[in-house]
Scaffold this motif. Structure first.
Motif, short mmCIF file in Angstrom:
data_model
loop_
_atom_site.label_atom_id
_atom_site.label_comp_id
_atom_site.label_asym_id
_atom_site.label_seq_id
_atom_site.Cartn_x
_atom_site.Cartn_y
_atom_site.Cartn_z
N VAL A 107 23.83 18.61 -4.63
CA VAL A 107 23.15 19.13 -5.81
C VAL A 107 24.21 19.77 -6.69
O VAL A 107 24.97 20.62 -6.22
CB VAL A 107 22.09 20.20 -5.44
N LYS A 108 24.28 19.34 -7.95
CA LYS A 108 25.22 19.95 -8.89
C LYS A 108 24.41 20.51 -10.05
O LYS A 108 23.67 19.79 -10.71
CB LYS A 108 26.25 18.95 -9.38
N LEU A 109 24.58 21.81 -10.28
CA LEU A 109 23.85 22.52 -11.33
C LEU A 109 24.84 23.14 -12.31
O LEU A 109 25.79 23.78 -11.89
CB LEU A 109 23.00 23.64 -10.71
N GLN A 110 24.60 22.94 -13.59
CA GLN A 110 25.46 23.51 -14.63
C GLN A 110 24.64 24.41 -15.53
O GLN A 110 23.52 24.08 -15.91
CB GLN A 110 26.11 22.41 -15.44
N SER A 111 25.22 25.55 -15.88
CA SER A 111 24.48 26.52 -16.69
C SER A 111 24.20 25.98 -18.08
O SER A 111 25.05 25.37 -18.72
CB SER A 111 25.25 27.84 -16.80
N GLU A 112 22.97 26.18 -18.51
CA GLU A 112 22.55 25.94 -19.89
C GLU A 112 22.60 27.26 -20.65
O GLU A 112 22.78 27.28 -21.86
CB GLU A 112 21.12 25.39 -19.91
N LEU A 113 22.39 28.35 -19.90
CA LEU A 113 22.35 29.68 -20.48
C LEU A 113 22.77 30.69 -19.41
O LEU A 113 22.33 30.61 -18.27
CB LEU A 113 20.92 30.01 -20.93
N VAL A 114 23.66 31.59 -19.79
CA VAL A 114 23.99 32.75 -18.95
C VAL A 114 23.66 33.96 -19.81
O VAL A 114 24.33 34.22 -20.81
CB VAL A 114 25.47 32.76 -18.52
N ALA A 115 22.59 34.67 -19.45
CA ALA A 115 22.08 35.76 -20.29
C ALA A 115 22.41 37.12 -19.69
O ALA A 115 22.56 37.26 -18.48
CB ALA A 115 20.57 35.62 -20.45
N ASN A 116 22.49 38.10 -20.55
CA ASN A 116 22.76 39.48 -20.18
C ASN A 116 24.11 39.63 -19.48
O ASN A 116 24.28 40.45 -18.59
CB ASN A 116 21.64 40.05 -19.31
N ALA A 117 25.05 38.79 -19.89
CA ALA A 117 26.41 38.84 -19.33
C ALA A 117 27.39 38.92 -20.49
O ALA A 117 27.50 37.99 -21.27
CB ALA A 117 26.69 37.59 -18.50
N SER A 118 28.07 40.02 -20.60
CA SER A 118 28.98 40.18 -21.74
C SER A 118 30.23 39.32 -21.61
O SER A 118 30.82 38.96 -22.62
CB SER A 118 29.37 41.65 -21.89
N LYS A 119 30.61 38.93 -20.38
CA LYS A 119 31.87 38.20 -20.21
C LYS A 119 31.71 36.78 -19.68
O LYS A 119 32.52 35.91 -19.96
CB LYS A 119 32.79 38.98 -19.27
N VAL A 120 30.67 36.51 -18.87
CA VAL A 120 30.50 35.19 -18.25
C VAL A 120 29.94 34.22 -19.28
O VAL A 120 28.95 34.50 -19.94
CB VAL A 120 29.56 35.27 -17.03
N LYS A 121 30.59 33.04 -19.41
CA LYS A 121 30.10 32.06 -20.38
C LYS A 121 29.64 30.74 -19.76
O LYS A 121 28.91 30.00 -20.38
CB LYS A 121 31.13 31.81 -21.47
N GLU A 122 30.04 30.47 -18.50
CA GLU A 122 29.62 29.22 -17.86
C GLU A 122 29.64 29.38 -16.35
O GLU A 122 30.53 30.03 -15.80
CB GLU A 122 30.55 28.07 -18.27
N ILE A 123 28.68 28.73 -15.67
CA ILE A 123 28.60 28.72 -14.21
C ILE A 123 28.23 27.31 -13.75
O ILE A 123 27.33 26.70 -14.32
CB ILE A 123 27.57 29.74 -13.69
N ILE A 124 28.91 26.83 -12.74
CA ILE A 124 28.55 25.57 -12.08
C ILE A 124 28.37 25.86 -10.60
O ILE A 124 29.24 26.45 -9.97
CB ILE A 124 29.62 24.49 -12.28
N ARG A 125 27.22 25.46 -10.06
CA ARG A 125 26.93 25.63 -8.63
C ARG A 125 26.79 24.23 -8.02
O ARG A 125 25.99 23.43 -8.48
CB ARG A 125 25.63 26.41 -8.42
#
Length: 158
Positions: A107-125
């Motif tokens: 399973v590969k998941l990529q962020s469409e939105l990272v909210a309430n995070a002042s520094k994080v802009k992208e996450i892939i799990r």
């Protein structure tokens, strides 16, 4: 859960259902490296909705002191795509989209939105699923760093 009570869109990921426990390690250029214990729970409440509930918690291996927790929902579609929402104990919220590769059991998941995070802009799990084991890798990009590994773990089904 009896297989007859699983929504058809959830069936291909029904091996996720249950409780998993193991260990992981993390690090990032802006923090030191660390090791942790972890438990993940996936549950499905029946045929009416194509949703798996997700909860996770981690702790320090040496003391058992709680470190992090998060919870959310994985929503499966009949075409194999997955939509995930995760709320972290830090206040950060992720909305991710992805797919399950049935041949590779990944399973590969990529962020469409990272909210309430002042520094994080992208996450892939990325989750690799075996019968009695899950391993995963979490990659993260911030305003100051490019996408790179933040967490890796291996868990066994209880």
């Amino acid at each position: 859960m009896a297989s007859g009570l699983i929504h058809p869109a959830v069936a291909h990921l029904s091996s996720l259902l249950g409780t998993w426990r193991g260990e992981g390690e993390g690090g990032f250029p802006t923090i030191g490296s660390f090791k942790y214990g972890e438990e993940i729970h996936f549950s499905h409440n029946g045929i009416k909705k194509p949703v798996i509930a997700y909860s996770q918690k981690t702790w320090k291996l040496d003391s058992g002191e709680p470190m992090h927790s998060e919870s959310g929902f994985w929503r499966m579609k009949l075409d194999g795509s997955i939509e995930v929402v995760i709320a972290q104990s830090t206040g950060l919220v992720e909305v991710l989209k992805g797919k399950y590769n049935e041949q590779d059991k990944v399973v590969k998941l990529q962020s469409e939105l990272v909210a309430n995070a002042s520094k994080v802009k992208e996450i892939i799990r990325t989750f690799k699923i075996a019968e009695d084991k899950i391993s995963y890798n979490v990659e993260m990009a911030t305003l100051l760093t490019c996408l790179q590994t933040h967490l890796t773990a291996s868990l066994k089904k209880l």
